[in-house]
Design an enzyme around this catalytic site. Structure first.
Site, mmCIF file in Angstrom:
data_model
loop_
_atom_site.group_PDB
_atom_site.id
_atom_site.type_symbol
_atom_site.label_atom_id
_atom_site.label_comp_id
_atom_site.label_asym_id
_atom_site.label_seq_id
_atom_site.Cartn_x
_atom_site.Cartn_y
_atom_site.Cartn_z
ATOM 1 N N ASP A 119 -7.206 -6.717 -4.234
ATOM 2 C CA ASP A 119 -7.097 -5.373 -5.347
ATOM 3 C C ASP A 119 -7.611 -5.695 -6.575
ATOM 4 O O ASP A 119 -8.025 -4.905 -7.370
ATOM 5 C CB ASP A 119 -5.731 -4.806 -5.281
ATOM 6 C CG ASP A 119 -5.194 -3.904 -3.990
ATOM 7 O OD1 ASP A 119 -6.326 -3.251 -3.481
ATOM 8 O OD2 ASP A 119 -4.094 -3.765 -3.673
ATOM 9 N N HIS A 157 1.599 2.775 -3.324
ATOM 10 C CA HIS A 157 0.620 3.902 -3.941
ATOM 11 C C HIS A 157 0.872 5.046 -4.081
ATOM 12 O O HIS A 157 0.749 5.940 -5.245
ATOM 13 C CB HIS A 157 -0.723 3.215 -3.453
ATOM 14 C CG HIS A 157 -1.332 2.223 -3.849
ATOM 15 N ND1 HIS A 157 -1.799 2.053 -5.138
ATOM 16 C CD2 HIS A 157 -1.857 0.976 -3.539
ATOM 17 C CE1 HIS A 157 -2.237 0.988 -5.521
ATOM 18 N NE2 HIS A 157 -2.417 0.383 -4.456
ATOM 19 N N GLN A 197 0.709 -1.148 0.116
ATOM 20 C CA GLN A 197 -0.105 -0.105 0.213
ATOM 21 C C GLN A 197 0.974 1.235 -0.117
ATOM 22 O O GLN A 197 0.517 2.324 -0.558
ATOM 23 C CB GLN A 197 -1.055 -0.074 1.199
ATOM 24 C CG GLN A 197 -2.081 -1.305 1.152
ATOM 25 C CD GLN A 197 -2.594 -1.344 -0.387
ATOM 26 O OE1 GLN A 197 -3.328 -0.334 -0.816
ATOM 27 N NE2 GLN A 197 -2.248 -2.204 -1.089
ATOM 28 N N GLU A 213 -9.083 1.507 5.706
ATOM 29 C CA GLU A 213 -9.672 1.269 4.364
ATOM 30 C C GLU A 213 -9.395 -0.452 4.172
ATOM 31 O O GLU A 213 -10.446 -1.006 3.840
ATOM 32 C CB GLU A 213 -8.807 1.995 3.219
ATOM 33 C CG GLU A 213 -9.249 1.540 1.904
ATOM 34 C CD GLU A 213 -8.361 2.192 0.791
ATOM 35 O OE1 GLU A 213 -7.239 2.488 1.157
ATOM 36 O OE2 GLU A 213 -8.608 2.101 -0.654
ATOM 37 N N HIS A 214 -8.184 -0.701 4.221
ATOM 38 C CA HIS A 214 -7.961 -2.120 4.272
ATOM 39 C C HIS A 214 -7.526 -2.464 5.660
ATOM 40 O O HIS A 214 -6.564 -1.773 6.074
ATOM 41 C CB HIS A 214 -6.812 -2.520 3.377
ATOM 42 C CG HIS A 214 -6.760 -1.980 1.897
ATOM 43 N ND1 HIS A 214 -6.310 -0.797 1.249
ATOM 44 C CD2 HIS A 214 -7.673 -2.390 1.175
ATOM 45 C CE1 HIS A 214 -6.689 -0.774 0.233
ATOM 46 N NE2 HIS A 214 -7.414 -1.794 -0.102
ATOM 47 N N HIS A 229 -52.467 20.321 3.971
ATOM 48 C CA HIS A 229 -52.305 18.844 4.000
ATOM 49 C C HIS A 229 -53.532 18.023 4.577
ATOM 50 O O HIS A 229 -53.883 17.110 4.063
ATOM 51 C CB HIS A 229 -51.149 18.348 4.909
ATOM 52 C CG HIS A 229 -49.809 18.736 4.211
ATOM 53 N ND1 HIS A 229 -49.277 19.897 3.979
ATOM 54 C CD2 HIS A 229 -48.638 17.908 4.112
ATOM 55 C CE1 HIS A 229 -48.139 19.960 3.303
ATOM 56 N NE2 HIS A 229 -47.599 18.576 3.562
#
Lengths: 426, 426
Positions: free
Chosen positions: A353, A254, A251, A319-320, A412
């Protein structure tokens, strides 16, 4: 990699670049220009920013076929198998609405309806990301979306990456445009002579794309604005240091803003992983990026107990998450906040992934507390339906009128009562 | 009310006030102040803007009990019945995740997890809206949210409206704070000494509340930013003009920016409804508001055929749609874009505002093309879970590594391959 004792106040939130005033001004100008001048504006910006002159933005059937014909057969098979796995996982998310009978012939229903048209933005640049095509298109297809459009900036040769075209072809998507940047988002939101507008835009992009998506939000739907990737590994003595280190780096490579964190009950593992990270970093092609990420946002925390470690993971909402512990499955069940969870030694994060079938578009920056990865529900909407029979109306009208009058909404009350007003038969 | 022939370019989109720079600046200052100074800032703004001095923001158990004890018994029963109906409709939206077995002992799963905590903003002002409490709280409860907080500005007497407290009490919600405006949104997003932060904020409010919600979005989740109400009525000769007119006015009375539209195949009905609207307007307590809405945004369209009329409704994507035609049920099935659909003569729209059970928080301004009304899914999130066995890893590792290398991510390939690196047993 820094090693410290785990305290209760850890976080992986980072202050992220939101774009500056000048960038926003540029984006707003582009949006307005495309809205007013359509294809002409697209041509102008493609020439200005991508350095290419295009008469026709649409990728031709010949271009797609050529890309497929020249593509590595093994890789094509790998993509096909990945696509089938992703479809299998997402098919289980499909669902029907429901119809609830009430007394006296009345009923309520919820109808689930796919969006009419969605657009996927695929970023350009040095690398091609066919996995993005699979992860964004397949949930939309499973939802039943009829029109799926891909747009991506062409290279200097006026072409899109073969891998992107092959992935699209595997999925049967052939409405593909060579348009990138904020102008692509404008085209998808407002439409041009060539590109009909869509109802939702998904997919990552640079800061101009992200700002443009924010600006058109409301006019069309958008997916989340994705932040840099994150991984947290929860591990005990049973984990192998080289594997944990490799996963952290997967990761970190990235993005320099990516965040890789190990939380472990084992001091021994902590020290070994720190050593392994340094060793593996030196041999990584994307060392420069990964090193920045590890130095700025990488961290190893030593927990006093698995309970404390799990609590810390829940406060991170990564996230992971990988759970590499003796009791991985039951430890994983205690996690309330994580975009995706990889259970056990053999479930290395990149498995998700590319290939396992789960979606890789996931909530970042602690938003897993309240957000989900991309899924089939992102491509449907729901309509509530009410059918009241005369008798149900008769029984409930006085109640509804009272509630409406309590809120000061006489109109109404009268609407409901109007069915009882004296009048002739039809 | 204007009557024209239906053309293909009708729309109910209105240019809505998005707040000006000064309002945004004020909101940002309030947010920062509350973030830094907590309760002290809340006290300051309550005194400054609501004109009340509060030591304790939390509504006491005694205040709730007092409100319940003094409340009209019949209205309380009506609210209870409405709550039961709303719960019944939303219970059907609840769902479990799933687990998919793969070969060789591997599996994929989707876990559905309720949000930990949500906050509902209830606007103050002249009227109380207990129906808002029911519509926002019940889906969260059905989703399984454990902590539900209500916040609303107190009146000059330092109290919240009894109807709001009674509605909360019926639902068993007792964490209620007397805080309104942007400072309430700040408190819910960031937390103060008294108010712990939440994960999602829902509920309508004035422009300051709406701007504050936009600003904290990302830090927490928010629901849609609701626009003024809309109703479209699809009707043929079988409809009664006085009923259609009363229903149009029921939405027009909400807001001068509300939009009420009739699309009909019957010229006779069109003329009668226009007359009836004028007649009923003159007797409506909220005439001034409703008249502005009807004059600016009201419209009657005469369609050449039911097909053309249905197509027009789909292009409007209205918040509320009534289908009052000979074949109401089958005509309603042809609608792809509407927040809520009311089928047949007796399903007057206010039936859904208060009582039938469907949610009244619905997408406005044509966003029903891609958005849904508030529902149980708004209060859950999903985690993807992957378990790969050694054998599954062995079979898929080469494929995953190839896909990763195709995208230039060597670190991803190595992470997956690392399980096969030579090392000792653990």
């Amino acid at each position: 990699m820094k090693i410290t004792k785990l305290t209760n106040n850890i976080s992986l939130k980072r202050q992220l670049e939101g774009g500056n005033e000048e960038q926003l001004k540029t984006v707003r100008n582009v949006l307005q220009d495309v809205r007013e001048n359509g294809d002409e504006a697209l041509r102008k910006y493609s020439e200005m920013w991508d350095g290419i002159k295009l008469d026709d933005f649409r990728v031709s059937q010949e271009e797609i076929e050529e890309a497929v014909a020249n593509f590595d057969e093994q890789l094509k098979q790998d993509l096909e198998e990945a696509a089938a796995n992703i479809r299998y996982y997402h098919e289980a998310q499909k669902r029907d609405g429901y119809k609830l009978p009430l007394a006296n012939g009345s009923w309520l229903a919820q109808r689930i309806i796919p969006l009419d048209a969605v657009g996927l933005y695929v970023p350009g640049g040095s690398a091609a990301y066919p996995s993005s095509v699979l992860m964004n298109v397949i949930p939309a297809q499973v939802a039943g979306v009829e029109r799926i459009v891909i747009t991506s900036p062409a290279g200097k040769d006026g072409k899109l990456p073969a891998a992107v075209l092959v992935a699209a072809s595997i999925l049967g998507v052939n409405e593909i445009y060579k348009v990138g940047g904020a102008q692509a988002i404008a085209a998808l939101a407002y439409g041009t002579e060539t590109i009909a507008p869509v109802d939702k835009i998904t997919g990552p992009g640079n800061i101009y794309v992200a700002l443009a998506k924010r600006e058109v939000f409301g006019e069309v739907a958008i997916d989340m604005i994705a932040g840099p990737s994150e991984i947290a590994v929860l591990a005990d003595d049973s984990a192998y240091a080289d594997e944990v280190a490799a996963d952290l780096l997967s990761q970190a490579e990235h993005d320099a803003l990516a965040c890789a964190v190990l939380i472990t009950t084992s001091e021994k593992l902590a020290n070994e992983v720190a050593e392994e990270v340094e060793k593996q970093l030196r041999e990584l092609p994307r060392e420069a990026i990964a090193r920045k990420s590890i130095e700025n946002f990488g961290h190893i925390y030593i927990a006093e107990s698995m309970e404390q470690a799990i609590e810390a993971v829940n406060s991170l909402a990564p996230e992971h998450l990988e759970v590499v512990t003796e009791n991985a499955e039951s430890d994983a069940e205690k996690i309330r906040h994580a975009g995706a969870i990889f259970v056990g030694r053999y479930s290395s994060e990149p498995v998700g992934d590319y290939f396992a079938g789960t979606n890789h578009v996931l909530p970042t920056n602690s938003t897993a507390r309240f957000a989900s990865g991309l899924n089939v529900d992102d491509f449907i909407k729901r309509s509530n339906v009410v059918y009241y029979s005369e008798q149900t109306w008769q029984e409930s009208a006085p109640k509804i009128a009272r509630l409406a009058r309590m809120e000061g909404l006489e109109g109404h009350a009268r609407a409901v009562e109007s069915r009882g007003w004296t009048k002739g038969d039809k």
